[in-house]
Design an enzyme around this catalytic site. Structure first.
Site, short mmCIF file in Angstrom:
data_model
loop_
_atom_site.label_atom_id
_atom_site.label_comp_id
_atom_site.label_asym_id
_atom_site.label_seq_id
_atom_site.Cartn_x
_atom_site.Cartn_y
_atom_site.Cartn_z
N THR A 34 -1.68 -8.14 -6.74
CA THR A 34 -2.39 -9.44 -8.21
C THR A 34 -3.69 -8.86 -7.90
OG1 THR A 34 -0.78 -11.02 -7.12
CG2 THR A 34 -2.60 -11.25 -9.48
N GLY A 101 -1.79 -14.22 2.92
CA GLY A 101 -1.66 -13.54 3.97
C GLY A 101 -0.49 -12.49 4.37
N GLU A 109 -10.07 -13.70 4.09
CA GLU A 109 -10.41 -14.07 3.30
C GLU A 109 -10.82 -16.27 3.31
OE1 GLU A 109 -5.78 -12.00 0.70
OE2 GLU A 109 -6.05 -13.77 1.76
O1 LIG Z 1 -3.06 -10.99 2.72
C1 LIG Z 1 -3.87 -11.28 1.46
C2 LIG Z 1 -3.51 -12.30 0.40
O2 LIG Z 1 -3.26 -13.82 0.51
C3 LIG Z 1 -2.97 -12.37 -0.68
O3 LIG Z 1 -3.60 -11.80 -1.98
C4 LIG Z 1 -1.29 -12.34 -1.10
O4 LIG Z 1 -0.32 -12.31 0.00
C5 LIG Z 1 -0.77 -12.71 -2.10
O5 LIG Z 1 -0.38 -10.68 -2.60
P1 LIG Z 1 -0.28 -10.37 -3.57
O6 LIG Z 1 -1.05 -10.51 -4.82
O7 LIG Z 1 0.05 -9.20 -3.18
O8 LIG Z 1 1.47 -10.95 -4.05
#
Ligand SMILES: O=C[C@H](O)[C@H](O)[C@H](O)COP(=O)(O)O
Length: 233
Positions: A34, A101, A109
Site C-alpha cells: 500500500t 509486520g 515502523e
Molecule cells: O511490515 C510491514 C508493514 O507493517 C506493512 O505496512 C503491513 O504489512 C501492510 O502491508 P501491505 O500494505 O502490503 O498490505
C-alpha cells in the site's frame, strides 16, 4: 476480495494520503504494497509539482523506492522531528488497535511511529475488523536462542511459526532478526498480550500497535473514507 480490487483500493488510499504531505515537511514513509502506491504518488508529485519534503523510511525497500524518485531521505537520528508518518497495516479494529509486520518491517515502523507527531495508516477495507488476530501476529526475535523463544510461545498456546523465505531460509529483517508469526485467530486482550511478548527475553518487538494511530484512510469501493481516532482528536 480479489487481488485486483484490493490493489485498486490500496492505490486509492495511497493517493489520497499523499495529499497530506506538503513542502518542507519531514515525513515518515512506511513499508508494504500500500505504501508503494503512496511513494509512487509522492514521486509523481515531486517530479510534476516540484514537491519538496524530506523522508525518513521504515525499511531499505522504501528507501530505495523513494530515492529512485529523487526524494531526499535522511537517517532517523538526523531528524529533529517527524511531522507525519504514513504507513500500511495488516488489520485494524474500531478501537484503533492494529497488527503490523506482514512485510517484516515492524521494528523500524514502530520506532518511526513513536517519534512522529501524527500517524496515518492506509488500508483497504478488508483490513478493518471487529477483533484483530486473524492475521498472524509478527514478532521480531533475536536469532540467538530463537528456538527457545518459539518453544515458550508454543507452551503459552500462541501457535508460533518461524517465517521462512521462498528458499526455506528464515526471513531476516533489516536488523537481521527473525520473524515469528503467532497464529492466534482472535486477540481478546491485546494489551495483556503485548506486555507478555515484550517482556519475553529474546523478543525485540511485536506487531501490536495499540491505539497509536491518529487517522486511518480506508480504501473503499465508494471512495477513500477516513476513520479518526477520537483519543487523538
Ligand atoms: O511490515 C510491514 C508493514 O507493517 C506493512 O505496512 C503491513 O504489512 C501492510 O502491508 P501491505 O500494505 O502490503 O498490505
Amino acid at each position: 476480495m480479489d487481488k485486483e480490487t484490493q490493489d485498486k483500493l490500496k492505490k486509492a488510499a495511497g493517493i489520497e494520503a499523499a495529499q497530506l504531505i506538503r513542502d518542507g515537511m519531514v515525513a515518515g514513509l512506511g513499508t508494504g504494497s500500500t505504501v508503494k502506491f503512496l511513494v509512487d504518488e509522492l514521486g509523481r508529485r515531486t517530479r510534476e509539482e516540484g514537491l519538496k519534503f524530506t523522508g525518513v523510511t521504515t525499511s531499505r525497500r522504501t528507501q530505495e523506492q523513494a530515492e529512485g524518485y529523487g526524494i531526499k531521505i535522511i537517517d532517523i537520528d538526523d531528524a529533529d522531528h517527524i511531522d507525519i508518518t504514513i504507513d500500511g497495516a495488516d488489520e485494524v479494529d474500531k478501537d484503533f488497535n492494529g497488527i503490523k509486520g506482514g512485510g517484516a518491517a515492524l521494528l523500524w515502523e514502530k520506532i518511526v511511529a513513536v517519534n512522529s507527531n501524527k500517524i496515518v495508516w492506509i488500508v483497504d477495507r478488508s483490513k478493518v475488523v471487529d477483533t484483530i488476530g486473524a492475521f498472524p501476529l509478527p514478532v521480531e526475535v533475536i536469532p540467538f536462542g530463537a528456538g527457545h523463544v518459539i518453544a515458550q510461545f508454543k507452551k503459552r498456546g500462541y501457535k508460533p511459526v518461524l517465517r521462512l523465505d521462498a528458499q526455506g531460509e528464515p526471513v531476516r529483517t533489516d536488523e537481521k532478526n527473525y520473524i515469528v508469526d503467532l497464529h492466534l485467530g482472535r486477540i481478546e486482550n491485546p494489551k495483556e498480550l503485548a506486555g507478555d511478548l515484550i517482556t519475553t527475553v529474546g523478543v525485540v518487538e511485536h506487531g501490536l500497535f495499540l491505539n497509536m494511530v491518529d487517522t486511518v484512510i480506508v480504501g473503499d469501493p465508494a471512495g477513500p473514507r477516513v476513520m479518526q481516532n477520537p483519543d487523538k482528536a
